[in-house]
Design a protein around this motif. Sequence first.
Motif, PDB file in Angstrom:
ATOM      1  N   LYS A 116       9.111  -4.040  -3.019  1.00  0.00           N
ATOM      2  CA  LYS A 116       8.872  -5.495  -3.082  1.00  0.00           C
ATOM      3  C   LYS A 116       7.503  -5.870  -2.521  1.00  0.00           C
ATOM      4  CE  LYS A 116      13.723  -6.925  -2.850  1.00  0.00           C
ATOM      5  NZ  LYS A 116      14.756  -7.635  -2.057  1.00  0.00           N
ATOM      6  N   LEU A 117       7.102  -5.229  -1.418  1.00  0.00           N
ATOM      7  CA  LEU A 117       5.783  -5.518  -0.844  1.00  0.00           C
ATOM      8  C   LEU A 117       4.661  -5.106  -1.794  1.00  0.00           C
ATOM      9  CD1 LEU A 117       6.275  -4.458   2.895  1.00  0.00           C
ATOM     10  CD2 LEU A 117       6.040  -6.779   1.991  1.00  0.00           C
ATOM     11  N   VAL A 121       1.321  -7.223  -3.271  1.00  0.00           N
ATOM     12  CA  VAL A 121      -0.056  -6.719  -3.297  1.00  0.00           C
ATOM     13  C   VAL A 121      -0.610  -6.774  -4.715  1.00  0.00           C
ATOM     14  CG1 VAL A 121      -1.537  -4.704  -2.897  1.00  0.00           C
ATOM     15  CG2 VAL A 121       0.304  -5.233  -1.294  1.00  0.00           C
ATOM     16  N   LEU A 122       0.191  -6.376  -5.697  1.00  0.00           N
ATOM     17  CA  LEU A 122      -0.265  -6.374  -7.089  1.00  0.00           C
ATOM     18  C   LEU A 122      -0.508  -7.789  -7.603  1.00  0.00           C
ATOM     19  CD1 LEU A 122       1.963  -3.607  -8.722  1.00  0.00           C
ATOM     20  CD2 LEU A 122      -0.483  -3.504  -8.238  1.00  0.00           C
ATOM     21  N   VAL A 157     -10.747  -5.723  -4.041  1.00  0.00           N
ATOM     22  CA  VAL A 157      -9.745  -5.284  -5.013  1.00  0.00           C
ATOM     23  C   VAL A 157      -9.490  -3.780  -4.889  1.00  0.00           C
ATOM     24  CG1 VAL A 157      -9.317  -4.927  -7.479  1.00  0.00           C
ATOM     25  CG2 VAL A 157     -10.102  -7.154  -6.660  1.00  0.00           C
ATOM     26  N   TRP A 158     -10.557  -2.988  -4.783  1.00  0.00           N
ATOM     27  CA  TRP A 158     -10.400  -1.540  -4.638  1.00  0.00           C
ATOM     28  C   TRP A 158      -9.675  -1.198  -3.334  1.00  0.00           C
ATOM     29  CZ3 TRP A 158     -12.326   3.165  -7.002  1.00  0.00           C
ATOM     30  CH2 TRP A 158     -12.786   2.977  -8.315  1.00  0.00           C
ATOM     31  N   THR A 159      -9.961  -1.930  -2.268  1.00  0.00           N
ATOM     32  CA  THR A 159      -9.282  -1.699  -0.986  1.00  0.00           C
ATOM     33  C   THR A 159      -7.798  -2.007  -1.101  1.00  0.00           C
ATOM     34  OG1 THR A 159     -11.309  -2.245   0.218  1.00  0.00           O
ATOM     35  CG2 THR A 159      -9.255  -2.286   1.469  1.00  0.00           C
ATOM     36  N   LEU A 160      -7.471  -3.102  -1.776  1.00  0.00           N
ATOM     37  CA  LEU A 160      -6.067  -3.471  -1.960  1.00  0.00           C
ATOM     38  C   LEU A 160      -5.300  -2.400  -2.737  1.00  0.00           C
ATOM     39  CD1 LEU A 160      -6.408  -7.292  -2.771  1.00  0.00           C
ATOM     40  CD2 LEU A 160      -5.322  -6.297  -0.757  1.00  0.00           C
ATOM     41  N   GLN A 169       3.810   0.266  -0.355  1.00  0.00           N
ATOM     42  CA  GLN A 169       4.802   1.033  -1.102  1.00  0.00           C
ATOM     43  C   GLN A 169       5.642   1.933  -0.200  1.00  0.00           C
ATOM     44  OE1 GLN A 169       5.767   0.785  -4.132  1.00  0.00           O
ATOM     45  NE2 GLN A 169       6.931   2.677  -4.453  1.00  0.00           N
ATOM     46  N   TYR A 170       5.014   2.481   0.825  1.00  0.00           N
ATOM     47  CA  TYR A 170       5.724   3.430   1.693  1.00  0.00           C
ATOM     48  C   TYR A 170       6.002   2.863   3.085  1.00  0.00           C
ATOM     49  CZ  TYR A 170       4.818   6.503  -2.165  1.00  0.00           C
ATOM     50  OH  TYR A 170       4.801   7.034  -3.429  1.00  0.00           O
ATOM     51  N   SER A 171       5.947   1.520   3.155  1.00  0.00           N
ATOM     52  CA  SER A 171       6.383   0.785   4.364  1.00  0.00           C
ATOM     53  C   SER A 171       5.747   1.314   5.641  1.00  0.00           C
ATOM     54  CB  SER A 171       7.922   0.844   4.479  1.00  0.00           C
ATOM     55  OG  SER A 171       8.531   0.328   3.323  1.00  0.00           O
TER      56      SER A 171
END
Length: 297
Positions: A116-117, A121-122, A157-160, A169-171
Amino acid sequence: MKRKFLTKNKRYHRFGYICLMKAIQAIFRFYLQSSIHVALAVISLIFVSGKFLNINPDFDFFIFVFCSTIVTYNFIKYGVEARKYLLVSNGYHRAIQLFSFVNLIIALCYIHQLHKLSWIVLIVTGLFIGVYAIPIYPQAKNLRNYGILKVFLVALVWTLITFVLPVAQYSIEPGWDVYLLSIQRFLLILVLMIPFEIRDLEYDPPELRTIPQRIGITATKRIGFFLVGVYFLMIFLKDELQPMEGLANGILLFFLVFTLAMARKGQSRYYASFWVEAVPIFWGVITVMLDIYWGYF
């Protein structure tokens, strides 16, 4: 008769060599222009992020990011004007369009596995990309037409995508080291963009007011060297510094200094689009080799 046969044989060999070289050039051109090279750079940075964060991103996550990067970059390059991209008359661009659609389908097949996080971000990244590529209203310019702002937006954007997305993704719990690594990634992308800014001096209109246009090539390079120094010194501010991480960053430092030193107006055709964009890929390969070495000892 023998001489005639040898001469004819040489012609066949020469013809075969010319055909082979043309095929290689066509493949290489498609590799660059279809954004495969950029996508490899992105997943290389994600791999490095995983090693520094002590996580192992799974294959499905890499596939999603790889395919979605190709779709996004090709949209920015070719599809900002919908009619121009959807109604393509050029056969070569049609091939890139088809390749992009195939990658879009693959990315959609893997998107359901995102945390979900990661969706947050996306969505934020997508908004930034939209503002970068598409004018907010018809008479306005998009942000890619504002020199300095464009550089910071691309770095963000690249950093995100290459750092914040795997963290989400991996909390990974936010902490001092995570914040430092995110700032380092932002600085790294800023440095890697400088050769592109210098290359584009030949094509950018004066009103764009890019950094090299404002202060010149020499001063722009000095800023780049300063950012490289800041990046490297930040390594020693970490609470937990792995030996492999320090060595990998030391090798990256060499790549960055060399890349900046060689950047110039009128640089070779593929210097920025291939060699500079290959720095993250080289860094990823070096990180793999160091990880294997440390695994043995």
